[in-house]
Design an enzyme around this catalytic site. Structure first.
Site, short mmCIF file in Angstrom:
data_model
loop_
_atom_site.label_atom_id
_atom_site.label_comp_id
_atom_site.label_asym_id
_atom_site.label_seq_id
_atom_site.Cartn_x
_atom_site.Cartn_y
_atom_site.Cartn_z
N ASP A 49 0.82 -1.21 0.00
CA ASP A 49 0.00 0.00 0.00
C ASP A 49 0.86 1.26 0.00
OD1 ASP A 49 0.88 -0.16 2.62
OD2 ASP A 49 -1.11 -0.27 3.52
N SER A 50 2.18 1.08 0.06
CA SER A 50 3.10 2.21 -0.15
C SER A 50 2.90 2.83 -1.53
CB SER A 50 4.55 1.74 0.01
OG SER A 50 4.79 0.59 -0.79
N ASP A 88 -1.03 -6.22 -0.25
CA ASP A 88 -1.49 -5.59 0.99
C ASP A 88 -3.00 -5.39 0.97
OD1 ASP A 88 0.71 -5.28 2.62
OD2 ASP A 88 1.18 -3.26 1.92
N LYS A 118 -1.52 -9.55 2.72
CA LYS A 118 -0.79 -9.14 3.93
C LYS A 118 -1.67 -8.21 4.76
CE LYS A 118 2.82 -6.22 3.92
NZ LYS A 118 2.41 -5.15 4.88
N GLU A 120 -1.77 -5.88 8.50
CA GLU A 120 -1.02 -5.28 9.59
C GLU A 120 -1.72 -5.54 10.92
OE1 GLU A 120 0.71 -1.46 7.03
OE2 GLU A 120 -0.30 -1.13 8.93
N GLU A 186 8.85 -4.43 11.09
CA GLU A 186 9.24 -3.11 10.61
C GLU A 186 9.67 -2.18 11.74
OE1 GLU A 186 7.72 0.65 7.84
OE2 GLU A 186 6.57 -1.21 7.90
#
Length: 280
Positions: A49-50, A88, A118, A120, A186
């Site tokens: 999602d960056s 993501d 993925k 978080e 991270e």
């Protein structure tokens, strides 16, 4: 319409079996050309999602939508043939309930042909991870600094320092027990990353963590020097393509303005001329 794809050489069980073995190489990709390049060198390609920040100019990943992730996931799938492709799940697409997460995760897998998603989060998202895995959706976890929670953290601050290390360790253990096949660590202290890597039986992928992790990931635009708005301490730039592009465009603009481009070799002669018309 569902995406078509060739089977990846690297599977979810295969990647999980890399625990403690040869380091896993991972980077991001959001377009087909970049995905093709990443596929030649990486074991795992992440449609992160960056993309919202490095390609769309958004202020944070919290602004990224499910539609954006599916669009870029489709593009990356066209270029990835050998590596494991993970996408993501964006902010707001899985936090409400496990059922919401399944609906959106299954849409991502169906529409893009990705191998896994993925998520978080740690302890609080473990139930959701288990729900997805039981229903056939492989999940990569992400703990430590979780960018989608940047507003809670008050910025992109290092996590797991001092007494906070226990929380991050508990998060890692929780998502492992829930069935995640690997986990991104991270922006945490190297000693904590090493402790987590030794405590769980799935591969750890570090970003701002430790060389002792089972693998490493960097955002492709960071490592190629294409995204320069800011540079985290953990980023190493292996090229300066942003500078090269700036110089190339400056040269192009100058030649257009002085009318030296297009040159004779870049234009087509009249078909009636002796030289003929050759599209080469």
């Amino acid at each position: 319409m569902s995406a078509t794809r060739e089977a990846s050489s690297i599977t979810v069980p295969g990647l999980r079996a890399r625990k403690g073995g040869e380091p896993i190489v991972c980077t991001t990709a959001y377009t087909t050309p970049m995905a093709e390049i990443a596929d030649r060198h990486c074991d795992l390609v992440l449609v992160g999602d960056s993309v919202g920040m490095v390609l769309h100019g958004l202020q944070s990943t919290t602004e990224v939508t499910l539609e954006m992730m599916i669009m870029h996931g489709k593009a990356a799938r066209r270029g990835v043939k050998q590596a494991l492709l993970v996408i993501d799940m964006p902010f707001g697409s899985y936090e409400e309930t496990p059922e919401q997460a399944f609906r959106n995760a299954s849409t991502i897998i169906r529409e893009t042909g990705a191998d896994a998603v993925k998520l978080e989060g740690g302890v609080h998202i473990a139930e959701t991870i288990a729900f997805l895995v039981r229903r056939g959706i492989p999940v990569m976890a992400h703990v430590g600094l979780t960018p989608q929670s940047v507003n809670v953290f008050g910025g992109y601050r290092t996590q797991g320092q001092g007494e906070d290390s226990r929380r991050v360790l508990e998060d890692a253990v929780a998502v492992t027990r829930a069935g995640a096949f690997s986990i991104v660590l991270e922006k945490i202290p190297a000693s904590l990353a090493d402790e987590i890597t030794g405590a769980i039986d799935i591969p750890t992928i570090g970003i701002g963590a430790s060389t002792g992790c089972d693998g490493q990931v960097l955002v492709i635009d960071d490592l190629l020097g294409m995204f320069t708005a800011f540079k985290p301490k953990f980023v190493k730039r292996y090229a300066t393509l942003g500078e090269a592009a700036d110089k190339a465009l400056a040269a192009y603009a100058q030649e257009v303005r002085e009318r030296s481009f297009p040159a004779p070799e870049h234009v087509f002669p009249d078909k009636t001329s002796p030289a003929g018309d050759h599209d080469t």
